[in-house]
Design a protein around this motif. Structure first.
Motif, PDB file in Angstrom:
ATOM      1  N   LEU A 225      -1.631 -14.323  -6.152  1.00  0.00           N
ATOM      2  CA  LEU A 225      -2.232 -15.075  -4.922  1.00  0.00           C
ATOM      3  C   LEU A 225      -0.031 -15.228  -4.607  1.00  0.00           C
ATOM      4  CD1 LEU A 225      -3.574 -15.981  -3.754  1.00  0.00           C
ATOM      5  CD2 LEU A 225      -2.788 -18.275  -4.349  1.00  0.00           C
ATOM      6  N   PRO A 226       0.834 -15.742  -4.913  1.00  0.00           N
ATOM      7  CA  PRO A 226       2.075 -15.860  -3.964  1.00  0.00           C
ATOM      8  C   PRO A 226       2.764 -14.226  -3.427  1.00  0.00           C
ATOM      9  CG  PRO A 226       2.542 -17.402  -6.546  1.00  0.00           C
ATOM     10  CD  PRO A 226       1.021 -15.954  -6.148  1.00  0.00           C
ATOM     11  N   GLY A 227       2.046 -12.887  -4.296  1.00  0.00           N
ATOM     12  CA  GLY A 227       3.080 -11.745  -4.547  1.00  0.00           C
ATOM     13  C   GLY A 227       1.694 -11.601  -2.772  1.00  0.00           C
ATOM     14  N   TYR A 228       0.926 -11.721  -3.263  1.00  0.00           N
ATOM     15  CA  TYR A 228      -0.189 -11.294  -1.779  1.00  0.00           C
ATOM     16  C   TYR A 228       0.541 -11.895  -0.838  1.00  0.00           C
ATOM     17  CZ  TYR A 228      -3.348  -9.305  -5.291  1.00  0.00           C
ATOM     18  OH  TYR A 228      -3.621  -7.985  -6.112  1.00  0.00           O
ATOM     19  N   ILE A 229       0.809 -12.831  -0.997  1.00  0.00           N
ATOM     20  CA  ILE A 229       0.696 -13.442   0.154  1.00  0.00           C
ATOM     21  C   ILE A 229       2.266 -13.532   1.514  1.00  0.00           C
ATOM     22  CG2 ILE A 229       1.750 -16.198   0.823  1.00  0.00           C
ATOM     23  CD1 ILE A 229      -0.582 -17.562  -0.772  1.00  0.00           C
ATOM     24  N   LYS A 230       3.462 -13.182   0.538  1.00  0.00           N
ATOM     25  CA  LYS A 230       4.344 -12.535   0.735  1.00  0.00           C
ATOM     26  C   LYS A 230       4.978 -10.984   1.086  1.00  0.00           C
ATOM     27  CE  LYS A 230       9.104 -12.169  -0.857  1.00  0.00           C
ATOM     28  NZ  LYS A 230      10.244 -11.120  -2.309  1.00  0.00           N
ATOM     29  N   ALA A 231       3.428 -10.993   0.575  1.00  0.00           N
ATOM     30  CA  ALA A 231       3.174  -9.169   1.206  1.00  0.00           C
ATOM     31  C   ALA A 231       2.329  -9.785   2.747  1.00  0.00           C
ATOM     32  CB  ALA A 231       2.434  -8.095   0.179  1.00  0.00           C
ATOM     33  N   GLY A 232       1.561 -10.505   2.943  1.00  0.00           N
ATOM     34  CA  GLY A 232       0.829 -10.931   4.166  1.00  0.00           C
ATOM     35  C   GLY A 232       1.829 -10.915   4.998  1.00  0.00           C
ATOM     36  N   GLY A 234       5.196 -10.404   5.343  1.00  0.00           N
ATOM     37  CA  GLY A 234       5.298  -9.611   5.876  1.00  0.00           C
ATOM     38  C   GLY A 234       5.607  -9.282   6.653  1.00  0.00           C
ATOM     39  N   LEU A 235       3.845  -8.460   6.282  1.00  0.00           N
ATOM     40  CA  LEU A 235       3.635  -7.303   7.369  1.00  0.00           C
ATOM     41  C   LEU A 235       3.651  -8.176   9.104  1.00  0.00           C
ATOM     42  CD1 LEU A 235       1.389  -5.857   5.255  1.00  0.00           C
ATOM     43  CD2 LEU A 235       2.710  -4.594   5.803  1.00  0.00           C
ATOM     44  N   ILE A 236       2.382  -9.678   9.194  1.00  0.00           N
ATOM     45  CA  ILE A 236       2.951 -10.415   9.602  1.00  0.00           C
ATOM     46  C   ILE A 236       4.024 -10.424  10.698  1.00  0.00           C
ATOM     47  CG2 ILE A 236       1.826 -12.563  11.131  1.00  0.00           C
ATOM     48  CD1 ILE A 236       0.015 -12.469   8.792  1.00  0.00           C
ATOM     49  N   PHE A 237       5.083 -10.995   9.941  1.00  0.00           N
ATOM     50  CA  PHE A 237       6.437 -11.262  10.555  1.00  0.00           C
ATOM     51  C   PHE A 237       7.278 -10.411   9.480  1.00  0.00           C
ATOM     52  CE2 PHE A 237       3.758 -15.431  10.482  1.00  0.00           C
ATOM     53  CZ  PHE A 237       3.679 -15.314  11.546  1.00  0.00           C
ATOM     54  N   SER A 244       8.541  -3.178   4.192  1.00  0.00           N
ATOM     55  CA  SER A 244       8.048  -2.288   3.168  1.00  0.00           C
ATOM     56  C   SER A 244       6.700  -2.058   3.627  1.00  0.00           C
ATOM     57  CB  SER A 244       9.284  -2.761   1.678  1.00  0.00           C
ATOM     58  OG  SER A 244       8.429  -1.453   1.475  1.00  0.00           O
ATOM     59  N   LYS A 245       6.536  -1.420   3.765  1.00  0.00           N
ATOM     60  CA  LYS A 245       4.873  -0.466   3.349  1.00  0.00           C
ATOM     61  C   LYS A 245       4.352  -0.095   2.195  1.00  0.00           C
ATOM     62  CE  LYS A 245       5.049  -0.212   8.816  1.00  0.00           C
ATOM     63  NZ  LYS A 245       4.176   0.430  10.432  1.00  0.00           N
ATOM     64  N   GLU A 246       5.746  -0.104   0.903  1.00  0.00           N
ATOM     65  CA  GLU A 246       4.486   0.341   0.587  1.00  0.00           C
ATOM     66  C   GLU A 246       3.740  -0.147  -0.045  1.00  0.00           C
ATOM     67  OE1 GLU A 246       6.497   1.323  -4.669  1.00  0.00           O
ATOM     68  OE2 GLU A 246       7.931  -0.127  -2.685  1.00  0.00           O
ATOM     69  N   GLY A 247       3.086   1.106  -0.730  1.00  0.00           N
ATOM     70  CA  GLY A 247       1.633   0.751  -0.575  1.00  0.00           C
ATOM     71  C   GLY A 247       0.596   0.874   0.211  1.00  0.00           C
ATOM     72  N   TYR A 248       0.904   1.130   1.546  1.00  0.00           N
ATOM     73  CA  TYR A 248      -0.122   0.759   3.042  1.00  0.00           C
ATOM     74  C   TYR A 248      -0.066   2.317   3.506  1.00  0.00           C
ATOM     75  CZ  TYR A 248       0.082  -4.326   2.269  1.00  0.00           C
ATOM     76  OH  TYR A 248      -0.071  -5.861   0.948  1.00  0.00           O
ATOM     77  N   SER A 249      -0.681   2.713   3.744  1.00  0.00           N
ATOM     78  CA  SER A 249      -1.410   4.235   4.810  1.00  0.00           C
ATOM     79  C   SER A 249      -1.577   3.489   6.370  1.00  0.00           C
ATOM     80  CB  SER A 249      -2.135   4.812   4.608  1.00  0.00           C
ATOM     81  OG  SER A 249      -1.687   5.225   2.644  1.00  0.00           O
ATOM     82  N   ASP A 250      -0.809   4.454   7.328  1.00  0.00           N
ATOM     83  CA  ASP A 250      -1.514   4.017   8.545  1.00  0.00           C
ATOM     84  C   ASP A 250      -2.828   4.281   8.889  1.00  0.00           C
ATOM     85  OD1 ASP A 250       1.256   4.027   8.935  1.00  0.00           O
ATOM     86  OD2 ASP A 250       2.186   5.768   9.674  1.00  0.00           O
ATOM     87  N   ILE A 251      -3.227   3.492   9.742  1.00  0.00           N
ATOM     88  CA  ILE A 251      -5.172   3.963   9.829  1.00  0.00           C
ATOM     89  C   ILE A 251      -5.142   5.916  10.907  1.00  0.00           C
ATOM     90  CG2 ILE A 251      -6.028   3.398  12.028  1.00  0.00           C
ATOM     91  CD1 ILE A 251      -5.132   0.556  12.006  1.00  0.00           C
TER      92      ILE A 251
END
Length: 254
Positions: A225-232, A234-237, A244-251
């Protein structure tokens, strides 16, 4: 695991005890205001939860000092002299030059506790009297009920200082306040958390034969859970976290 759980519980209990201690300690300030509630001028409450209750004096029509020049009613009107300045709404009265003068109204009263004295005194101040007359009554604890009222001095001019010695002043009690909604939410939350961990640890140990940190119920979820919160975050702020957007794809799939 058991040691870790015991440490958590001990820490929580220690923090709770410290908070309760800080709440219970009286500041020791020399002058503390005692506030009235619901226009009940027989009772006032101090910030630490203690209450001065003069209700036992309510059935006494009025206090009369030995010179017969001053009367005072702590909980209501001085109604002994209808048709004069000492009538409805007046708490303290002066008799001088064959006339009656109000030296303070009931609604004007304010009370301050002075704990720099021994015994502790309560100063009751009344204003709004005839020609700006005022009364200051110093109430202190004795073993006599209902007690006695005595005139001390007029200082400054038109301010009449009196002393009340009564056992009623000794009975300062603690008033418990209802638990607030926020406190109830916190109590329910931590009680539920404790039950969740306790029952979950017992179940994982007995049914799953788990060891170490694996005894924590749903350990895989809580550990990630802490990793998911950190990643979220990082994307919002992106300015405050990882960009880093590693592991995510553009729409659009690019």
């Amino acid at each position: 695991m058991a040691t870790w759980l015991r440490k958590c519980i001990s820490t929580a209990l220690l923090v709770s005890a410290l908070c309760i201690h800080e709440y219970a300690v009286v500041t020791g300030a020399a002058a503390v205001e005692c506030k009235f509630e619901h226009e009940d001028y027989c009772k006032c409450k101090l910030p630490d939860g203690h209450e001065l209750d003069l209700t036992p004096l309510k059935d006494i029509p009025a206090f009369l000092d030995p010179t017969a020049a001053y009367t005072w009613s702590p909980c209501g009107d001085v109604l002994d002299f209808p048709g004069t300045a000492c009538s409805a709404g007046v708490a303290a009265c002066q008799f001088a030059d064959s006339n009656r003068y109000s030296i303070g109204t009931i609604a004007s009263v304010s009370v301050v506790m002075d704990d720099s004295r021994n015994p502790i005194t309560f100063n009751l101040s009344y204003t709004g009297g005839t020609e700006d007359r005022q009364a200051l009554i110093q109430a202190f604890c004795t073993d006599v009920f209902p007690g006695s009222l005595s005139f001390e001095k007029e200082e400054p001019q038109l301010t009449y200082n009196l002393m009340l010695a009564s056992s009623t002043v000794c009975k300062v009690t603690v008033v418990t306040s209802p638990i607030s909604g926020g406190s109830i939410v916190l109590i329910v939350f931590f009680a539920s958390l404790f039950l969740y961990l306790s029952i979950g640890v017992i179940y994982m140990h007995a049914a799953k034969e788990a060891v170490g940190m694996q005894k924590i119920p749903n350990y895989a979820f809580w550990s990630t859970l802490p990793g998911y919160i950190k990643a979220g975050l990082g994307l919002i702020f992106p300015c405050c976290g990882s960009t880093s957007k590693e592991g995510y794809s553009d729409i659009d799939g690019k």
